[in-house]
Design a protein around this motif. Structure first.
Motif, PDB file in Angstrom:
ATOM      1  N   GLY A   1       0.794  -1.217   0.000  1.00 33.18           N
ATOM      2  CA  GLY A   1       0.000   0.000   0.000  1.00 33.18           C
ATOM      3  C   GLY A   1       0.826   1.267   0.000  1.00 33.18           C
ATOM      4  N   THR A   2       2.091   1.169  -0.402  1.00 30.83           N
ATOM      5  CA  THR A   2       2.994   2.320  -0.400  1.00 30.83           C
ATOM      6  C   THR A   2       2.624   3.292  -1.507  1.00 30.83           C
ATOM      7  OG1 THR A   2       4.739   0.809   0.330  1.00 30.83           O
ATOM      8  CG2 THR A   2       5.428   2.985  -0.418  1.00 30.83           C
ATOM      9  N   THR A   3       2.709   4.585  -1.209  1.00 36.11           N
ATOM     10  CA  THR A   3       2.569   5.615  -2.238  1.00 36.11           C
ATOM     11  C   THR A   3       3.899   5.722  -2.973  1.00 36.11           C
ATOM     12  OG1 THR A   3       0.986   6.832  -0.881  1.00 36.11           O
ATOM     13  CG2 THR A   3       2.057   8.050  -2.666  1.00 36.11           C
ATOM     14  N   ILE A   4       3.855   5.714  -4.306  1.00 40.51           N
ATOM     15  CA  ILE A   4       5.076   5.687  -5.107  1.00 40.51           C
ATOM     16  C   ILE A   4       5.034   6.826  -6.120  1.00 40.51           C
ATOM     17  CG2 ILE A   4       6.476   4.329  -6.708  1.00 40.51           C
ATOM     18  CD1 ILE A   4       5.296   1.803  -5.399  1.00 40.51           C
ATOM     19  N   VAL A   5       6.110   7.612  -6.155  1.00 39.13           N
ATOM     20  CA  VAL A   5       6.252   8.711  -7.104  1.00 39.13           C
ATOM     21  C   VAL A   5       7.450   8.404  -7.994  1.00 39.13           C
ATOM     22  CG1 VAL A   5       6.629  11.189  -7.409  1.00 39.13           C
ATOM     23  CG2 VAL A   5       5.267  10.357  -5.469  1.00 39.13           C
ATOM     24  N   VAL A   6       7.232   8.409  -9.308  1.00 40.27           N
ATOM     25  CA  VAL A   6       8.262   7.986 -10.258  1.00 40.27           C
ATOM     26  C   VAL A   6       8.496   9.057 -11.307  1.00 40.27           C
ATOM     27  CG1 VAL A   6       8.979   6.187 -11.882  1.00 40.27           C
ATOM     28  CG2 VAL A   6       7.483   5.594  -9.965  1.00 40.27           C
ATOM     29  N   VAL A   7       9.760   9.409 -11.527  1.00 41.72           N
ATOM     30  CA  VAL A   7      10.147  10.240 -12.666  1.00 41.72           C
ATOM     31  C   VAL A   7      10.556   9.309 -13.803  1.00 41.72           C
ATOM     32  CG1 VAL A   7      11.909  11.799 -13.581  1.00 41.72           C
ATOM     33  CG2 VAL A   7      10.889  12.257 -11.363  1.00 41.72           C
ATOM     34  N   THR A   8       9.912   9.433 -14.947  1.00 38.34           N
ATOM     35  CA  THR A   8      10.299   8.617 -16.097  1.00 38.34           C
ATOM     36  C   THR A   8       9.711   9.195 -17.377  1.00 38.34           C
ATOM     37  OG1 THR A   8      10.342   6.377 -17.027  1.00 38.34           O
ATOM     38  CG2 THR A   8       8.314   7.042 -15.932  1.00 38.34           C
TER      39      THR A   8
END
Length: 269
Positions: free
Chosen positions: A206-213
């Protein structure tokens, strides 16, 4: 209880609560403005992608969100608390809820994988060495590296280094994971395995994940929310599910980017 455990117990709203809110944000180096008037929300449990063309400021935005660079204006709010308006002591406390994976993995070459993962645990906790070792082994197992505790970074592949870096980012059970170009330098198979791992972590923890791609295959495989930064107008053009933006966003540049530049604009429309 962790946030994940609270959600499972039904005491934290599953889909309606905002985990991160960026408001009226301007990014600049001196007088040179990179982006202005950024406004978006990341809900708890999102896989949120920061996307856009080269030079639009994706990595700069990530640096501001993780506390490495101050914005020229605006706010970044975590769980209702404004990071850049908080005192330094509170900023450090907020940072303990972040786990960050940079492009190269940033593993110390003279340390084993287990020793690398142990670093934040040794710095921020009073846990006994035996408990830390147990946690390191568990984190490595989560990323498919069980049994690699005593390997050095030079003894494993690029994709394995990324996964080991992810294990270290998860050492303190952060609420939010930040990834900067996680697929950079990986072959297509390793890239897909990393995408699958990100989705698995989101679903299981349930982790919030922020990704630059800017990798479209990864964007469509992992993201349910996003912001599109435009280098020409120096602001965001869209926010939302990338698949929906690709198919129906009113802005041609957004649809064309997400369609690999295959669209032809109707100048008569």
């Amino acid at each position: 209880m962790t946030q994940s455990e609270l959600r499972k117990a039904g005491t934290v709203p599953e889909s309606s609560d905002t985990h991160i809110e960026v408001s009226d944000l301007t990014m600049a180096y001196g007088s040179f403005v990179i982006q202005r008037d950024l406004n978006f929300k990341v809900k708890r449990g999102d896989v949120f992608v920061i996307m856009g063309g080269s030079g639009c400021g994706k990595s700069t935005l990530l640096k501001i969100m993780i506390g490495l660079k101050a914005p020229a204006a605006g706010r970044v709010v975590f769980n209702g608390e404004s990071f850049w308006e908080a005192p330094a002591s509170q900023q450090e406390q907020l940072k303990r809820n972040f786990g960050t994976l940079v492009q190269a993995g940033a593993l110390w070459s003279g340390m084993t994988l287990s020793e690398n993962i142990a670093l934040p645990l040794q710095q921020y906790t009073q846990l006994a060495p035996a408990v830390i070792q147990e946690i390191c082994s568990y984190k490595l197992s989560l990323v498919g590296l069980a049994g690699f505790e005593d390997f050095y970074p030079s003894e494993i592949s690029g994709g394995m280094k990324k996964r080991a870096g992810l294990a270290r980012a998860m050492a303190l059970d952060p609420e939010i994971l930040f990834f900067d170009e996680p697929s950079a330098g990986l072959d297509p198979i390793s890239s897909k395995l990393l995408d699958d791992l990100i989705v698995e972590l989101k679903e299981s923890l349930g982790t919030t994940i922020v990704v630059v791609t800017h990798e479209l295959a990864s964007i469509f495989a992992i993201a349910n929310n996003s912001v599109f930064l435009d280098p020409k107008t120096k602001t965001q053009l869209a926010t939302g599910d990338p698949k929906i933006l690709r198919d129906s966003d009113p802005n041609f540049d957004v649809r064309n980017f997400l369609s690999r530049g295959t669209l032809h604009e109707d100048v008569n429309a």
